[in-house]
Design a protein around this motif. Structure first.
Motif, PDB file in Angstrom:
ATOM      1  N   TRP A 176      -3.197   0.751  -3.381  1.00 63.17           N
ATOM      2  CA  TRP A 176      -3.017   2.430  -3.263  1.00 63.17           C
ATOM      3  C   TRP A 176      -4.434   2.792  -4.276  1.00 63.17           C
ATOM      4  O   TRP A 176      -4.856   3.863  -4.880  1.00 63.17           O
ATOM      5  CB  TRP A 176      -1.688   2.864  -4.253  1.00 63.17           C
ATOM      6  CG  TRP A 176      -2.009   2.940  -5.432  1.00 63.17           C
ATOM      7  CD1 TRP A 176      -2.084   1.093  -6.105  1.00 63.17           C
ATOM      8  CD2 TRP A 176      -2.658   3.427  -7.015  1.00 63.17           C
ATOM      9  NE1 TRP A 176      -1.589   0.882  -7.657  1.00 63.17           N
ATOM     10  CE2 TRP A 176      -2.755   1.526  -7.946  1.00 63.17           C
ATOM     11  CE3 TRP A 176      -3.104   4.249  -7.326  1.00 63.17           C
ATOM     12  CZ2 TRP A 176      -2.846   2.635  -9.505  1.00 63.17           C
ATOM     13  CZ3 TRP A 176      -3.852   4.585  -8.604  1.00 63.17           C
ATOM     14  CH2 TRP A 176      -4.013   3.372  -9.495  1.00 63.17           C
ATOM     15  N   THR A 203       0.415  -0.875  -0.480  1.00 70.28           N
ATOM     16  CA  THR A 203      -0.084  -0.120  -0.104  1.00 70.28           C
ATOM     17  C   THR A 203       0.829   1.505  -0.132  1.00 70.28           C
ATOM     18  O   THR A 203       0.558   1.934  -0.990  1.00 70.28           O
ATOM     19  CB  THR A 203      -1.366  -0.020   1.679  1.00 70.28           C
ATOM     20  OG1 THR A 203      -1.921  -0.988   1.248  1.00 70.28           O
ATOM     21  CG2 THR A 203      -1.373   1.100   1.900  1.00 70.28           C
ATOM     22  N   SER A 247       1.086   4.136  -2.937  1.00 73.98           N
ATOM     23  CA  SER A 247       0.345   5.308  -2.920  1.00 73.98           C
ATOM     24  C   SER A 247       1.367   6.219  -2.785  1.00 73.98           C
ATOM     25  O   SER A 247       1.835   7.126  -3.813  1.00 73.98           O
ATOM     26  CB  SER A 247      -0.303   5.394  -1.486  1.00 73.98           C
ATOM     27  OG  SER A 247      -0.879   4.749  -0.627  1.00 73.98           O
TER      28      SER A 247
END
Ligand code: HEM
Ligand SMILES: [Cu+2]
Lengths: 537, 312
Positions: free
Chosen positions: A141, A76, A80
């Motif tokens: 993300w 993640t 991101s």
């Protein structure tokens, strides 16, 4: 508006003024560009280290290095940071800021203070996200609901950070659009503009039009989580797929926000080192706009298996094939530019040629994903991971590295070691292919993405991919050291080391504070290389 | 390992056709572009610094050729992909329905004949089946690589997918849409039985106490259940923490619960953990385990306890 430049004959490089304050309050587009450059590079390195940790975990099928939850947090963060903090602001904010005024013959962007404001907004978003790391999210993300609405990790903070970042993107885009419309030097007609400017223009339009949608989507998600409103929760009458529609309505155009500036860079580097006019100027310029336009109409190709109707899937598949055409046109034009050239394999040129090679693989594998029947099998597998990295690293990051090596002398007035640069290019190129090419096979074999653990049959290819990531990491490390060392070298860069005709090379390195002593009068397009017969504007 | 998994459904061959044609066209363009790139880079490499280059800015016929030819090819590929997709999305009238429920991180199958199974999907060779699918919590995706089928499953809405298994054997079922901590452990098996074997399965063992329960020693049955019912998604055997506590050395252990009280992992504790998992949460873990009430009988829980006792 910046003041019309008064002719001053003393050369004061823009880097002359020292001290922290001189940076904090600067409205000089070149300095703001540097601040973006440093910020995005840091995020690239951090997210890259996270990626190496993930690949290390994936060397064996079991979760033996980090737990599955930690792995999910890592991907993640990696995704991101890479997307929202590195690649979306990316070339547009750093090189766009530095180059747009110089290339069009202007003293600065149209709204210099707003430009600094955009940077501060970027920093505000950054701080919020760093705070969010205290309890990092594990949603990927993409923040898909309902998982993102129910996981007990802190989704609100990170999405809020991304929401704030969006404003930076919107304002920068607006600033650039106005700059390109209003600040071109006399004689700099649209068809004389460098292609990087066309690319920046197309990107800015996308930033302006698409970013508000993701902003609103993330706000809806925040409302759902903290106020319990049921936009996406079926139990409350919401629709879980609606989030995906909103998300990709932004994020597909965002893919082109990431890649179009890199295409612009390639269109600058190749003519200079081939000493040839760019082939098919108008085709390249208008295909940027064409891509930007069609990119708004293909978002559901990320959702063929999501439960959308078959009719919708068919229409979106068709539109997706249309977007491939302008992309192919660009590749052919770059190739044709090399024809009968006088090609110098400078490190920047190596990155540009690497781009053409890798981006071709990224583009062709996109055709698999656009074809409905094939996508059903390949969607959400490592095939997508590989495709995405061929486009993003093979495309955008190669363009970014190329730009770094190409404009380095102009930007900093210094030189780096060219042999070391070539070596690091080689390691990056080889390492990248070893890391990501096996993943196409993994995907076809059925290995799903976002897996912290995986069945043993995939191990040999997964391990190969991990070894590749070490070579890639080493290449990036050597490149970084080389570029930083160059800043401290004594070797001063000449004004125009490659014999480029573009305006930014016609001022000293590093450029003076106000760019041009006198606003230049433009009489020809940027690509007049080679033995001319007749010029048509 | 072949480059593409075995084709074990009626759809697989058709999908492979699409993938193969795109692969061949891609290889053609890839080789062409790379060859031209390298050829130019070598042939026109700068030798002297004052080399003269021609002023060529474009060529309209070329531009038209390399726009039109790829466009035609791309449209043909679109059509091919669409035609096969249409087959994939149109189940035949005589397809047999199986209901699939996905929840973190378990697959449940309900058959037309009233049977029920967990993580193992039983289908009959050469009989088309239609999966009617729904999620209990977040998104999941039902993916069988050997059948070339995939479909997301959603809470609050049914999605469907169909196939005809063509080869007897056991195939992998993956969850392909990220669904949280146990996503990569949300694995199942698809067991394709010959018509005869299917009839036996249909009459015989199910989740109710069937012959198998009686015929296996409890430890072995427990081991079988551990794998089949999905305990292995979250509980390891080697002491490592996946999602829940490891089973290694679990029996007889003492520990602390979320509310600060202590527990001893005896028979009663284990039964309660299986039937009412939310009642007592071990410190440091999330309350994510589903209840197995109605899925595991008491006899089966006994077998699992016997198995856990062996894991020293
Ligand atoms: C240093 C080289 C890199 C390596 C070794 C690497 C590796 C990985 C790995 C292992 C994954 C997880 C795949 C999965 O489990 O599904 C991943 C996901 C991803 N990467 Fe990278 N990556 C690198 C660079 C980049 C760059 C430069 C970008 C974009 C600018 C990028 C964007 C992404 C995105 C968007 C994801 C998806 C995250 C998600 O599934 O939520 N990566 N990468
Ligand atoms: Cu799942």
């Amino acid at each position: 508006m910046a003041n019309e430049s008064v002719a001053t004959n003393v050369y004061v490089p823009y880097l002359e003024q020292k001290g922290f304050m001189s940076w904090l309050v600067t409205t000089d587009h070149k300095r703001i560009g540097i601040m973006y450059l440093i910020s995005i590079s840091l995020f690239f390195l951090i997210a890259g280290i996270i990626a190496l940790l993930m690949r290390f975990e994936l060397m064996t099928p079991m979760a033996d290095f980090v737990s599955p939850h930690t792995y999910n947090v890592l991907f993640t963060l990696h995704g991101s940071l890479m997307v929202f903090f590195f690649i979306v602001p990316g070339l547009a904010a750093s090189f766009g800021n530095f180059l747009i005024p110089l290339m069009i013959g202007a003293p600065d962007v149209a709204f210099p203070k707003l430009n600094l404001g955009s940077y501060y907004i970027y920093i505000a978003g950054t701080i919020i996200v760093l705070y969010a790391l205290l309890q990092p999210a594990d949603t990927g993300w993409t923040f898909y609901t309902p998982y993102s609405a129910t996981t007990d990790t802190d989704v609100v903070m990170i999405t809020f950070g991304v929401f704030v970042l969006g404003f930076s993107s919107i304002l920068t885009g607006m600033n650039f659009i106005v700059t390109i419309h209003k600040m071109r030097a006399p004689g700099m007609t649209w068809h004389r503009l460098p292609l990087f400017i066309w690319a920046s223009y197309a990107t800015a339009v996308l930033q302006l039009l698409a970013t508000p949608v993701v902003g609103i989507t993330l706000l809806l998600l925040i409302a759902e989580r903290s106020l319990g409103v049921g936009f996406f929760d079926p139990a409350k009458g919401g629709d879980p797929v609606l989030f995906q529609n909103f998300f990709w309505f932004y994020s597909h155009p965002a893919v082109y926000i990431m890649i179009i500036p890199a295409m612009g860079v390639i269109s600058e580097i190749i003519p200079v080192f081939a000493r040839k006019p760019i082939f098919g100027y108008k085709a390249i310029a208008y295909s940027s706009l064409g891509i930007a336009f069609i990119s708004f109409l293909v978002w559901a190709h990320h959702m063929f298996t999501s439960g959308i109707s078959e009719v919708a899937a068919t229409i979106f598949s068709f539109l997706t094939f249309l977007v491939a055409i302008p992309t192919a046109i660009k590749v052919f034009n770059w190739l044709a530019t090399l024809y009968k050239g006088s090609i110098e394999l400078h490190s920047a040129m190596l990155y540009a040629l690497g781009f053409v090679f890798l981006f071709t693989i990224g583009g062709l594998t996109g055709v698999f994903l656009g074809a409905l029947a094939a996508d059903i099998h390949l969607h959400d597998t490592y095939f997508v991971v590989a495709h995405m990295h061929y486009v993003m690293i093979g495309g955008t990051v190669m363009g970014f590295f190329g730009a770094l090596h190409f404009w380095y002398p102009k930007w900093f007035g210094k030189m780096f070691n060219e042999s070391v640069a070539k070596l690091s290019w080689f390691l990056v190129f080889v390492g990248f292919n070893i890391t990501f090419f096996p993943q196409f096979f993994l995907g076809i074999q059925g290995m799903p993405r976002r897996y912290a653990t995986y069945p043993e049959e995939f191990q040999s290819l997964m391990a190969l991919s991990t070894y590749g990531s070490w070579i890639l990491g080493l290449g990036v490390l050597i490149m970084t050291v080389n570029l930083i060392k160059g800043l401290f070298s004594d070797e001063k860069a000449p004004q125009n080391p490659y014999g480029s005709l573009s305006l930014e090379w016609q001022v000293p390195s590093p450029p003076p504070t106000l760019n041009f002593d006198k606003i230049p009068e433009v009489t020809d397009w940027t690509y007049g290389y080679g033995k001319k017969k007749e010029v048509d504007a | 390992m072949t480059w593409i998994p075995e084709a074990a459904s009626n759809l697989a061959g058709k999908v492979d056709g699409v993938i193969l044609v795109i692969t061949l066209i891609s290889i053609f363009f890839f080789v062409l572009i790379t060859a031209v790139l390298i050829y130019f880079a070598v042939k026109y490499r700068r030798k002297r610094d004052d080399e003269e280059t021609p002023y060529i800015t474009g060529n309209e016929p070329l531009e038209i050729i390399w726009t039109v030819i790829p466009s035609i090819l791309l449209i043909l590929l679109f059509v091919y992909g669409f035609v096969v997709y249409k087959d994939m999305r149109t189940p035949p009238k005589d397809a047999v329905d199986i209901t699939v429920t996905g929840k973190q991180w378990i697959w449940t199958f309900d058959y037309y004949n009233g049977k029920k199974s967990l993580n193992e999907l039983y289908v009959k060779q050469n009989v088309p089946v239609r999966m009617i699918m729904r999620a209990d919590d977040v998104l999941h995706s039902f993916f069988i690589p050997q059948f070339r089928v995939k479909q997301d499953i959603l809470p609050g809405r049914y999605t469907q997918l169909w196939f005809t298994p063509t080869k007897v054997g056991t195939y992998d079922l993956y969850c392909a849409e990220y669904c949280g901590t146990g996503h990569s452990q949300m694995l199942g098996k698809v067991i394709v039985l010959s018509p005869e074997a299917y009839d036996i399965w249909e009459k015989g063992i199910g989740v109710d106490e069937g012959d198998a329960v009686a015929s296996l020693p409890p430890e072995e049955l427990g081991e079988k259940l551990y794998k089949e019912k999905g305990c292995n998604a979250c509980h390891s055997l080697d002491g490592s923490v996946v999602i829940g506590p490891s089973f290694k050395g679990l029996f007889g252990k003492t520990g602390t619960l979320e509310d600060g009280s202590t527990y001893v992992a005896d028979e009663n504790y284990i039964i309660k953990s299986i039937y009412e998992p939310q009642a007592e949460i071990v410190q440091g873990f999330q309350p994510v385990m589903p209840s197995f009430k109605g899925i595991l009988s008491e006899g089966e829980v006994d077998a699992l306890i016997a198995y856990i006792k062996t894991l020293k």
